[in-house]
Design a protein around this motif. Sequence first.
Motif, PDB file in Angstrom:
ATOM      1  N   SER A   1       3.994   4.658   7.354  1.00  0.00           N
ATOM      2  CA  SER A   1       2.759   5.260   6.844  1.00  0.00           C
ATOM      3  C   SER A   1       2.326   6.444   7.706  1.00  0.00           C
ATOM      4  CB  SER A   1       1.643   4.220   6.705  1.00  0.00           C
ATOM      5  OG  SER A   1       1.342   3.631   7.934  1.00  0.00           O
ATOM      6  N   ALA A   2       2.545   6.357   9.002  1.00  0.00           N
ATOM      7  CA  ALA A   2       2.206   7.487   9.878  1.00  0.00           C
ATOM      8  C   ALA A   2       3.154   8.663   9.644  1.00  0.00           C
ATOM      9  CB  ALA A   2       2.244   7.055  11.334  1.00  0.00           C
ATOM     10  N   GLU A   3       4.454   8.388   9.509  1.00  0.00           N
ATOM     11  CA  GLU A   3       5.427   9.454   9.253  1.00  0.00           C
ATOM     12  C   GLU A   3       5.092  10.208   7.969  1.00  0.00           C
ATOM     13  OE1 GLU A   3       9.238   7.521   9.171  1.00  0.00           O
ATOM     14  OE2 GLU A   3       9.244   7.184  11.338  1.00  0.00           O
ATOM     15  N   LEU A   4       4.573   9.489   6.987  1.00  0.00           N
ATOM     16  CA  LEU A   4       4.232  10.098   5.702  1.00  0.00           C
ATOM     17  C   LEU A   4       2.788  10.619   5.674  1.00  0.00           C
ATOM     18  CD1 LEU A   4       6.014   7.485   3.404  1.00  0.00           C
ATOM     19  CD2 LEU A   4       6.798   9.799   3.993  1.00  0.00           C
ATOM     20  N   HIS A   5       2.132  10.625   6.829  1.00  0.00           N
ATOM     21  CA  HIS A   5       0.752  11.113   6.987  1.00  0.00           C
ATOM     22  C   HIS A   5      -0.223  10.339   6.104  1.00  0.00           C
ATOM     23  CE1 HIS A   5       2.521  14.312   9.311  1.00  0.00           C
ATOM     24  NE2 HIS A   5       3.330  14.568   8.308  1.00  0.00           N
TER      25      HIS A   5
ATOM     26  N   ALA B   1       0.837  -1.200   0.000  1.00  0.00           N
ATOM     27  CA  ALA B   1       0.000   0.000   0.000  1.00  0.00           C
ATOM     28  C   ALA B   1       0.876   1.256   0.000  1.00  0.00           C
ATOM     29  CB  ALA B   1      -0.939  -0.007   1.198  1.00  0.00           C
ATOM     30  N   ASN B   2       1.941   1.268   0.802  1.00  0.00           N
ATOM     31  CA  ASN B   2       2.851   2.414   0.810  1.00  0.00           C
ATOM     32  C   ASN B   2       3.518   2.599  -0.551  1.00  0.00           C
ATOM     33  OD1 ASN B   2       3.009   3.970   3.281  1.00  0.00           O
ATOM     34  ND2 ASN B   2       3.599   2.066   4.287  1.00  0.00           N
ATOM     35  N   GLU B   3       3.902   1.513  -1.188  1.00  0.00           N
ATOM     36  CA  GLU B   3       4.539   1.613  -2.505  1.00  0.00           C
ATOM     37  C   GLU B   3       3.574   2.142  -3.555  1.00  0.00           C
ATOM     38  OE1 GLU B   3       6.210  -2.304  -3.064  1.00  0.00           O
ATOM     39  OE2 GLU B   3       7.958  -1.831  -1.810  1.00  0.00           O
ATOM     40  N   ILE B   4       2.312   1.763  -3.475  1.00  0.00           N
ATOM     41  CA  ILE B   4       1.318   2.297  -4.406  1.00  0.00           C
ATOM     42  C   ILE B   4       1.174   3.802  -4.190  1.00  0.00           C
ATOM     43  CG2 ILE B   4      -1.150   2.333  -4.961  1.00  0.00           C
ATOM     44  CD1 ILE B   4      -1.111  -0.735  -4.415  1.00  0.00           C
ATOM     45  N   CYS B   5       1.120   4.218  -2.936  1.00  0.00           N
ATOM     46  CA  CYS B   5       1.055   5.654  -2.644  1.00  0.00           C
ATOM     47  C   CYS B   5       2.265   6.377  -3.225  1.00  0.00           C
ATOM     48  CB  CYS B   5       0.954   5.892  -1.143  1.00  0.00           C
ATOM     49  SG  CYS B   5      -0.603   5.396  -0.395  1.00  0.00           S
ATOM     50  N   ASP B   6       3.450   5.792  -3.074  1.00  0.00           N
ATOM     51  CA  ASP B   6       4.665   6.393  -3.643  1.00  0.00           C
ATOM     52  C   ASP B   6       4.548   6.520  -5.156  1.00  0.00           C
ATOM     53  OD1 ASP B   6       5.897   6.533  -1.143  1.00  0.00           O
ATOM     54  OD2 ASP B   6       7.059   4.688  -1.440  1.00  0.00           O
TER      55      ASP B   6
ATOM     56  N   GLY C   1      -4.038   7.558   1.089  1.00  0.00           N
ATOM     57  CA  GLY C   1      -3.411   6.947   2.249  1.00  0.00           C
ATOM     58  C   GLY C   1      -3.816   5.499   2.425  1.00  0.00           C
ATOM     59  N   ILE C   2      -3.780   5.050   3.678  1.00  0.00           N
ATOM     60  CA  ILE C   2      -3.964   3.632   3.977  1.00  0.00           C
ATOM     61  C   ILE C   2      -4.968   3.459   5.115  1.00  0.00           C
ATOM     62  CG2 ILE C   2      -2.797   1.537   4.789  1.00  0.00           C
ATOM     63  CD1 ILE C   2      -0.208   2.744   3.561  1.00  0.00           C
ATOM     64  N   ALA C   3      -5.824   2.468   4.952  1.00  0.00           N
ATOM     65  CA  ALA C   3      -6.725   2.027   6.020  1.00  0.00           C
ATOM     66  C   ALA C   3      -6.141   0.725   6.551  1.00  0.00           C
ATOM     67  CB  ALA C   3      -8.136   1.818   5.490  1.00  0.00           C
ATOM     68  N   ALA C   4      -5.721   0.720   7.797  1.00  0.00           N
ATOM     69  CA  ALA C   4      -5.082  -0.451   8.401  1.00  0.00           C
ATOM     70  C   ALA C   4      -6.118  -1.231   9.211  1.00  0.00           C
ATOM     71  CB  ALA C   4      -3.929  -0.009   9.298  1.00  0.00           C
ATOM     72  N   ASP C   5      -6.398  -2.439   8.779  1.00  0.00           N
ATOM     73  CA  ASP C   5      -7.369  -3.318   9.440  1.00  0.00           C
ATOM     74  C   ASP C   5      -6.609  -4.506  10.011  1.00  0.00           C
ATOM     75  OD1 ASP C   5      -9.317  -5.261  10.052  1.00  0.00           O
ATOM     76  OD2 ASP C   5     -10.612  -4.631   8.397  1.00  0.00           O
ATOM     77  N   VAL C   6      -6.592  -4.628  11.335  1.00  0.00           N
ATOM     78  CA  VAL C   6      -5.799  -5.692  11.968  1.00  0.00           C
ATOM     79  C   VAL C   6      -6.195  -7.082  11.479  1.00  0.00           C
ATOM     80  CG1 VAL C   6      -5.213  -4.373  14.036  1.00  0.00           C
ATOM     81  CG2 VAL C   6      -7.236  -5.844  14.048  1.00  0.00           C
ATOM     82  N   TYR C   7      -7.455  -7.272  11.098  1.00  0.00           N
ATOM     83  CA  TYR C   7      -7.900  -8.586  10.620  1.00  0.00           C
ATOM     84  C   TYR C   7      -7.102  -9.020   9.396  1.00  0.00           C
ATOM     85  CZ  TYR C   7     -11.133 -12.378   9.452  1.00  0.00           C
ATOM     86  OH  TYR C   7     -11.691 -13.605   9.186  1.00  0.00           O
ATOM     87  N   HIS C   8      -6.709  -8.057   8.590  1.00  0.00           N
ATOM     88  CA  HIS C   8      -6.019  -8.352   7.342  1.00  0.00           C
ATOM     89  C   HIS C   8      -4.500  -8.282   7.439  1.00  0.00           C
ATOM     90  CE1 HIS C   8      -9.720  -8.564   5.099  1.00  0.00           C
ATOM     91  NE2 HIS C   8     -10.093  -7.401   5.597  1.00  0.00           N
TER      92      HIS C   8
END
Length: 142
Positions: free
Chosen positions: A61-65, A26-31, A40-47
């Motif tokens: 991901s947090a550092e990059l907002h 997900a971070n690489e796609i954002c880049d 950005g990213i939705a972080a779901d612990v289940y996944h």
Amino acid sequence: GVKLGIEPLHPMYADDRSAVNTMRQANEICDQLGSHPMLGIAADVYHIWWDPELESQVRLSAELHRLFAFHICDWKTPTTDLLNDRGLMGEGCIPIRQISDWVDQAGFTGCREVEIFSNQRWSMPQEEWLNQICNAYDSLYT
């Protein structure tokens, strides 16, 4: 003004739902899309609970907002339905508190969204279900 959050899904869904399975992906796609502030990213612990790079990727991901959402529930073992048998926090094997601490330490200040898909629990009186959710949440965070 609408944010777009990429949500990595557990690899069990790679065949028909999503080929984005990790926070790194997900971070690489954002880049690749130019690090737009509304992406950005939705972080779901289940996944994502199983990912060996989870802590560092949450921090990045947090550092990059980019950390837009944080969803919590639990992975029941055994599970009867990979989509609709999620557990209350504390009912399964996900180290939710540890992951939550990483998210907090990374500076996330948004809401924790309880996202429990459960055919069994959807059929019960919803006030009772809500009380169970609140009790499980309180047990996790107090």
